[in-house]
Design a protein around this motif. Structure first.
Motif, short mmCIF file in Angstrom:
data_model
loop_
_atom_site.label_atom_id
_atom_site.label_comp_id
_atom_site.label_asym_id
_atom_site.label_seq_id
_atom_site.Cartn_x
_atom_site.Cartn_y
_atom_site.Cartn_z
N ALA A 130 0.91 -1.01 -0.07
CA ALA A 130 0.21 0.00 0.01
C ALA A 130 0.86 1.28 -0.07
N GLU A 131 1.92 1.51 0.84
CA GLU A 131 2.92 2.37 0.84
C GLU A 131 3.50 2.51 -0.34
N LEU A 132 3.64 1.49 -1.38
CA LEU A 132 4.54 1.75 -2.91
C LEU A 132 3.51 1.85 -3.95
N GLY A 133 2.17 1.87 -3.61
CA GLY A 133 1.35 1.68 -4.64
C GLY A 133 1.24 0.50 -5.46
N ILE A 134 1.65 -0.68 -5.01
CA ILE A 134 1.63 -1.76 -5.63
C ILE A 134 0.12 -2.59 -5.31
N ARG A 135 -0.49 -3.01 -6.42
CA ARG A 135 -1.64 -3.85 -5.95
C ARG A 135 -1.30 -5.28 -5.74
N LEU A 136 -1.49 -5.51 -4.35
CA LEU A 136 -1.23 -6.91 -3.69
C LEU A 136 -2.42 -7.49 -3.72
N ILE A 137 -2.48 -8.73 -4.35
CA ILE A 137 -3.71 -9.75 -4.67
C ILE A 137 -3.48 -10.91 -3.56
N PRO A 138 -4.40 -10.95 -2.73
CA PRO A 138 -4.38 -12.02 -1.92
C PRO A 138 -3.92 -13.54 -2.64
N GLY A 139 -2.90 -14.27 -2.13
CA GLY A 139 -2.64 -15.53 -2.87
C GLY A 139 -2.10 -16.49 -2.02
N ILE A 140 -2.19 -17.92 -2.41
CA ILE A 140 -1.81 -19.07 -1.91
C ILE A 140 -1.33 -19.96 -3.10
N GLU A 141 -0.72 -20.81 -2.62
CA GLU A 141 -0.50 -22.03 -3.66
C GLU A 141 -0.66 -23.32 -2.83
N LEU A 142 -1.81 -24.06 -3.01
CA LEU A 142 -2.15 -25.22 -2.25
C LEU A 142 -1.65 -26.52 -2.77
N SER A 143 -1.14 -27.24 -2.13
CA SER A 143 -0.66 -28.75 -2.25
C SER A 143 -1.74 -29.65 -2.31
N THR A 144 -1.88 -30.38 -3.57
CA THR A 144 -2.95 -31.34 -3.71
C THR A 144 -2.91 -32.28 -4.22
N VAL A 145 -3.49 -33.43 -4.36
CA VAL A 145 -3.09 -34.63 -5.24
C VAL A 145 -4.43 -34.88 -6.29
N TRP A 146 -4.09 -35.19 -7.33
CA TRP A 146 -5.15 -35.70 -8.40
C TRP A 146 -4.81 -37.03 -8.88
N SER A 147 -5.59 -38.22 -8.91
CA SER A 147 -5.07 -39.21 -9.52
C SER A 147 -3.88 -39.70 -9.04
N GLY A 148 -3.22 -39.69 -8.03
CA GLY A 148 -2.08 -39.87 -7.43
C GLY A 148 -1.04 -38.97 -7.70
N VAL A 149 -1.48 -38.11 -8.36
CA VAL A 149 0.02 -37.18 -8.76
C VAL A 149 -0.25 -35.86 -8.06
N SER A 150 0.85 -35.27 -7.69
CA SER A 150 0.99 -34.01 -6.90
C SER A 150 0.49 -32.84 -7.98
N VAL A 151 -0.36 -32.13 -7.52
CA VAL A 151 -0.92 -30.91 -8.32
C VAL A 151 -0.89 -29.60 -7.54
N HIS A 152 -0.70 -28.64 -8.07
CA HIS A 152 -0.65 -27.49 -7.22
C HIS A 152 -1.77 -26.44 -7.68
N ILE A 153 -2.57 -26.00 -6.72
CA ILE A 153 -3.45 -24.94 -7.15
C ILE A 153 -3.24 -23.45 -6.64
N VAL A 154 -3.12 -22.44 -7.48
CA VAL A 154 -2.80 -21.29 -6.63
C VAL A 154 -4.28 -20.55 -6.69
N GLY A 155 -4.74 -19.88 -5.55
CA GLY A 155 -5.79 -19.37 -5.23
C GLY A 155 -5.42 -17.75 -5.44
N LEU A 156 -6.17 -16.91 -6.03
CA LEU A 156 -5.92 -15.67 -6.12
C LEU A 156 -7.20 -14.83 -5.91
N GLY A 157 -7.17 -13.74 -5.35
CA GLY A 157 -8.37 -12.61 -5.02
C GLY A 157 -9.41 -13.02 -4.05
N PHE A 158 -9.09 -14.04 -3.08
CA PHE A 158 -10.10 -14.44 -2.18
C PHE A 158 -9.85 -13.60 -1.07
N ASP A 159 -10.93 -13.81 -0.16
CA ASP A 159 -11.00 -13.05 1.38
C ASP A 159 -9.90 -13.90 2.31
#
Length: 285
Positions: free
Chosen positions: A54-83
Motif C-alpha cells: 500500500a505504501e509503494l502503490g502496488i496492488r497486492l492480490i491475496p494469494g496462496i499455492e495449495l498442495s493437492t493430489v489428483w489421481s495420485g499425482v501432486s498438483v498445485h492450485i494457486v488461489g487468487l483474489g479471495f478473502d
C-alpha cells in the motif's frame, strides 16, 4: 519479458528467500504494479506484505499455492483474489499446516534411512529458519547440500525429493477438487499452476483440467517462469479448449532459484483472456 504483473512468487513465509515486505520492495524496483505472493499453503505472505504494498502503490492480490493430489499425482492450485479472512480459507490453512508438519517428519525419517545417517528434524528447521508446518522439500534439499550429503540441490531433487522419489510424500494433502472448492468458497479464483511440468500424458492432463473446471477451476498458467514458447502455446491451447482464463507468474523464490527474476516470464498469449481483467488491471505492454 519483464511483466508488470506477477501472480506467482514466494516469500520466506514458505520456501522463498525474502521476507514479504522485502519481496514487495523488490517488485516495486522491477516495475511490477500487480503482485500476488502465493506461498505454499499459507496466506501469511500476503498478510505481512500488504502494508508495504500500500505504501509503494502496488496492488497486492491475496494469494496462496495449495498442495493437492489428483489421481495420485501432486498438483498445485494457486488461489487468487479471495478473502484472506474467510473462515474456509483459515480452516484450509490450518489443515495444510498440520499436514505439512506431519509430512516433514516422514521426509526426515525416509531421508535418514536412505542416506544411513541422522537427519534431525529440529536441525533442518533451524537451518531453514522456518517452522515444522512450513518446512518444504527445498528446505531439506538445501540442508542436504550444506551437510555434504548431496552435491547439489538439483541432485537432491533428482535422486531423493522429486516426483516419485522417497521424499515425495503425498499423504494428507487434499484432493485437487477440494482445494478448488476452498478457494471458490472464499470468493477467489482457482488457477492450475505450472501444468506443463506435471508428468502426465496429454490425455491425462486434459482429464485433470476437465475435473479442475468441473470443480470450479477458472484459469491455467499460460506464461510461467522459464516456460518456453512451445509450452506456453500448449497451455494456451488447453485454456482455449476448456474456456479458461490465463494467469502468469515467475514462481520466483529468491536469488539464483531456477535462474529466474521476479516478473520475468514469456509474453502472455494474445488470444487468452487474462485473469487480472477481473481486477480491472491493464494488460502489460
Amino acid at each position: 519479458m519483464n511483466s508488470e504483473i506477477d501472480l506467482h512468487c514466494h516469500s520466506n513465509a514458505s520456501d522463498g528467500h525474502f521476507p514479504p515486505d522485502e519481496l514487495v520492495r523488490l517488485a516495486a524496483g522491477r516495475g511490477i504494479k500487480t503482485l500476488a505472493i502465493t506461498d505454499h499453503d499459507t496466506v501469511d505472505g500476503f498478510r505481512r506484505g500488504r502494508n508495504t504494498a500500500a505504501e509503494l502503490g502496488i496492488r497486492l492480490i491475496p494469494g496462496i499455492e495449495l498442495s493437492t493430489v489428483w489421481s495420485g499425482v501432486s498438483v498445485h492450485i494457486v488461489g487468487l483474489g479471495f478473502d484472506p479472512d474467510a473462515a474456509v480459507m483459515q480452516q484450509a490453512e490450518q489443515h495444510q499446516s498440520s499436514v505439512r508438519a506431519a509430512r516433514a517428519e516422514i521426509i526426515a525419517a525416509r531421508l535418514a534411512k536412505k542416506l544411513r545417517c541422522d537427519i534431525p528434524l529440529a536441525d533442518v528447521i533451524a537451518f531453514g529458519n522456518t517452522s515444522a508446518d512450513q518446512l518444504g522439500r527445498p528446505h531439506f534439499a538445501k540442508y542436504l547440500v550444506e551437510k555434504g550429503l548431496v552435491p547439489s540441490i538439483q541432485h537432491a531433487f533428482s535422486k531423493l525429493l522429486g516426483a516419485g522419489k522417497i521424499g515425495d510424500v503425498k499423504s494428507g494433502w487434499p484432493e485437487m477438487t477440494t482445494a478448488v472448492e476452498w478457494i471458490v468458497a472464499a470468493g477467489g479464483t482457482p488457477v492450475l499452476a505450472h501444468a506443463h511440468l506435471y508428468n502426465m500424458t496429454r490425455t491425462k492432463l486434459r482429464s485433470c483440467i476437465r475435473d479442475f473446471a468441473a470443480a470450479g477451476g477458472k484459469a491455467l498458467e499460460v506464461s510461467y517462469g522459464k516456460m518456453d514458447s512451445n509450452q506456453s502455446g500448449q497451455m494456451a491451447a488447453l485454456a482455449r479448449e476448456f474456456n479458461m482464463l490465463g494467469s502468469c507468474g515467475s514462481d520466483y523464490h529468491g536469488p539464483n532459484r531456477f535462474g529466474l527474476e521476479l516478473g520475468v516470464m514469456p509474453t502472455f498469449p494474445s488470444l487468452i483472456t487474462p485473469v487480472w481483467q477481473q481486477w480491472q488491471v491493464s494488460i502489460p505492454a
